[in-house]
Design an enzyme around this catalytic site. Sequence first.
Site, mmCIF file in Angstrom:
data_model
loop_
_atom_site.group_PDB
_atom_site.id
_atom_site.type_symbol
_atom_site.label_atom_id
_atom_site.label_comp_id
_atom_site.label_asym_id
_atom_site.label_seq_id
_atom_site.Cartn_x
_atom_site.Cartn_y
_atom_site.Cartn_z
ATOM 1 C CG ASN A 118 0.976 32.826 -32.473
ATOM 2 O OD1 ASN A 118 1.796 33.495 -31.842
ATOM 3 N ND2 ASN A 118 -0.307 32.867 -32.222
ATOM 4 N N GLY A 191 2.700 33.675 -24.725
ATOM 5 C CA GLY A 191 2.942 32.257 -25.014
ATOM 6 C C GLY A 191 1.881 31.398 -24.358
ATOM 7 C CD GLU A 213 -1.484 40.090 -23.384
ATOM 8 O OE1 GLU A 213 -2.403 39.512 -23.991
ATOM 9 O OE2 GLU A 213 -1.651 41.153 -22.754
ATOM 10 C CB CYS A 247 -3.441 33.736 -28.949
ATOM 11 S SG CYS A 247 -3.612 35.463 -29.415
ATOM 12 C CD GLU A 337 -4.194 28.045 -27.261
ATOM 13 O OE1 GLU A 337 -3.461 27.953 -26.261
ATOM 14 O OE2 GLU A 337 -4.168 29.016 -28.028
HETATM 15 P P1 NAD Z 1 5.459 28.914 -25.653
HETATM 16 O O1 NAD Z 1 4.827 29.165 -24.359
HETATM 17 O O2 NAD Z 1 5.888 27.537 -25.984
HETATM 18 O O3 NAD Z 1 6.794 29.804 -25.890
HETATM 19 C C1 NAD Z 1 6.885 31.191 -25.837
HETATM 20 C C2 NAD Z 1 8.275 31.619 -25.442
HETATM 21 O O4 NAD Z 1 8.642 30.965 -24.250
HETATM 22 C C3 NAD Z 1 9.384 31.331 -26.453
HETATM 23 O O5 NAD Z 1 10.154 32.507 -26.637
HETATM 24 C C4 NAD Z 1 10.222 30.245 -25.802
HETATM 25 O O6 NAD Z 1 11.604 30.382 -26.045
HETATM 26 C C5 NAD Z 1 9.967 30.444 -24.335
HETATM 27 N N1 NAD Z 1 10.026 29.172 -23.629
HETATM 28 C C6 NAD Z 1 9.589 27.974 -24.055
HETATM 29 N N2 NAD Z 1 9.818 27.023 -23.101
HETATM 30 C C7 NAD Z 1 10.397 27.663 -22.068
HETATM 31 C C8 NAD Z 1 10.891 27.228 -20.800
HETATM 32 N N3 NAD Z 1 10.796 25.952 -20.398
HETATM 33 N N4 NAD Z 1 11.448 28.157 -19.998
HETATM 34 C C9 NAD Z 1 11.540 29.440 -20.382
HETATM 35 N N5 NAD Z 1 11.115 29.879 -21.559
HETATM 36 C C10 NAD Z 1 10.548 29.024 -22.401
HETATM 37 O O7 NAD Z 1 4.419 29.496 -26.660
HETATM 38 P P2 NAD Z 1 4.389 29.275 -28.190
HETATM 39 O O8 NAD Z 1 4.256 27.814 -28.460
HETATM 40 O O9 NAD Z 1 5.485 30.023 -28.832
HETATM 41 O O10 NAD Z 1 3.014 30.006 -28.557
HETATM 42 C C11 NAD Z 1 1.789 29.363 -28.478
HETATM 43 C C12 NAD Z 1 0.979 29.791 -27.278
HETATM 44 O O11 NAD Z 1 1.010 31.186 -27.140
HETATM 45 C C13 NAD Z 1 -0.491 29.436 -27.444
HETATM 46 O O12 NAD Z 1 -0.986 28.916 -26.245
HETATM 47 C C14 NAD Z 1 -1.154 30.767 -27.751
HETATM 48 O O13 NAD Z 1 -2.496 30.853 -27.391
HETATM 49 C C15 NAD Z 1 -0.300 31.703 -26.984
HETATM 50 N N6 NAD Z 1 -0.365 33.049 -27.552
HETATM 51 C C16 NAD Z 1 -0.979 34.019 -26.847
HETATM 52 C C17 NAD Z 1 -1.089 35.283 -27.388
HETATM 53 C C18 NAD Z 1 -1.763 36.396 -26.655
HETATM 54 O O14 NAD Z 1 -1.665 37.531 -27.122
HETATM 55 N N7 NAD Z 1 -2.429 36.161 -25.550
HETATM 56 C C19 NAD Z 1 -0.573 35.539 -28.650
HETATM 57 C C20 NAD Z 1 0.059 34.507 -29.337
HETATM 58 C C21 NAD Z 1 0.161 33.264 -28.779
#
Ligand code: NAD
Length: 459
Positions: A118, A191, A213, A247, A337
């Site tokens: 994002n 994530g 995070e 997020c 969310e």
């Molecule tokens: P996500 O959890 O789907 O993915 C993040 C990362 O995890 C990616 O690099 C992906 O390759 C990896 N990943 C995905 N599936 C995996 C698996 N099964 N095994 C290992 N690795 C895997 O997150 P997203 O969709 O990219 O981002 C959205 C989420 O992130 C939202 O919930 C948002 O709130 C959160 N977020 C949090 C912050 C923060 O600072 N707290 C900032 C941005 C986004």
Amino acid sequence: MLTTNKAAQLIQKQRIFFQKDTTKSVDFRMRQLKILQSELKANQEEIVKALQQDLNKPAFESIASEVAYGIEEIKYTLKHLKSWAKPTKASTLLTQLPASSQVMAEPLGVVLIIGPWNYPFQLMIAPLIGAIAAGNCAILKPSELAPATAKIVSQIIEKCFISDYITVVEGDKDTTQELLAQKFDHIFFTGGTKIGQIIMEAAAKQLTPVTLELGGKSPCIVEPDIHLDYTARRIAWGKFINAGQTCIAPDYLLVHRQIKQPLLDKIKDYISEFYGENPAESPDYCRIINHHHWQRLQALIDPDKVIIGGDCQEDERYIAPTVMDNVTWEDAVMEDEIFGPILPIVEYSDLNEAIAQVNGQPKPLALYLFSKDKQKQNRVLQATSSGGVCLNDTIMHIASPTLPFGGVGQSGMGAYHGKASFDTFSHYKSVLNRSFLFDLKLRYPPYDGKLKFLNWLFR
Ligand code: NAD
């Protein structure tokens, strides 16, 4: 595709580099941060292009929230790094004298940084700044869902650093899994909560510490005693920037019924002022990252409850800034969310009711309260728990390097930004330095006759 062997080799090379102690020098770290800073400046245009390609992110938002953010964070770190890295003296117990005590920060070693899509540039670079400042080697794994940004991150890092020190591994979740099977000294993950669980489970197998995070449903409570105009503008901005894919976007509004209608009227005005009568034509409005998320979001919209927006175009991955009124916790949009441009409105008539609703949910990443009343502010601060709080605005607390940023409970663990980033990527080593001046025999056997003195000492 990253193989197990290749992953092991990458980490081994970084371990060898780390053991050379090059990164232990604060001057070295500062030089690396300056190199990164100048490459961020030099590549601004390319970064903006990549973000435009992945998310249709407007240049203004890309510069403000992704590039300038990194540049400012480096500036702040450079200003304070020497003092952060200095060992700090601690007092010494009388029973340990003659001696001195200190706490010194040491780097953890080789760290893994996994990012989301994002804010795909900033969320790779910001933790990296902390990792460099603290003297670590790092492997970055950007999100595969923002491929143009992953590429530019990779190019910039390759230009700045040798891969034995810092490198980028591109790929999908299988690549992440290969990395997770290795032993790191720390994993920093940004994530969703579900993937956070997968990361923590994999890290547990290697006993690797993690910073998570994560996200969650960040509530925004609105009391009647507000500056109506600013409140509406700040909420509309915080919700619809990046098309709600933030997020800490206000996930849903808990609005006091006295102020609901005037607030909704103003929010409507501001949506039009920001994005025009047809936001699909606005150069300042983002798109949903992919079709999967577009479909997920579209299914959350209940047409009977839409009072603003609601328009969805699949070929464009477009979802209009949408407001849904009279929403209850039974609605699909309140299950998880949202992470998109849909703002549900939940009405309440007493602040305690709003607090109870917040506390009925997992602890959120952010909590927003709009109220001028100090007592109400204190009441909400004390009665609720969240990663962070912003009073009378949205999103802005994330920008401050003096405020640690992170979640609590389901919204994450650990924090970063500014000194908190340095702390996250450091181990604080306690050192007691004893003198050879004399050596009291009290603690050594035989203990015969010494117990009385001990009892007197700890009376
Ligand atoms: P996500 O959890 O789907 O993915 C993040 C990362 O995890 C990616 O690099 C992906 O390759 C990896 N990943 C995905 N599936 C995996 C698996 N099964 N095994 C290992 N690795 C895997 O997150 P997203 O969709 O990219 O981002 C959205 C989420 O992130 C939202 O919930 C948002 O709130 C959160 N977020 C949090 C912050 C923060 O600072 N707290 C900032 C941005 C986004």
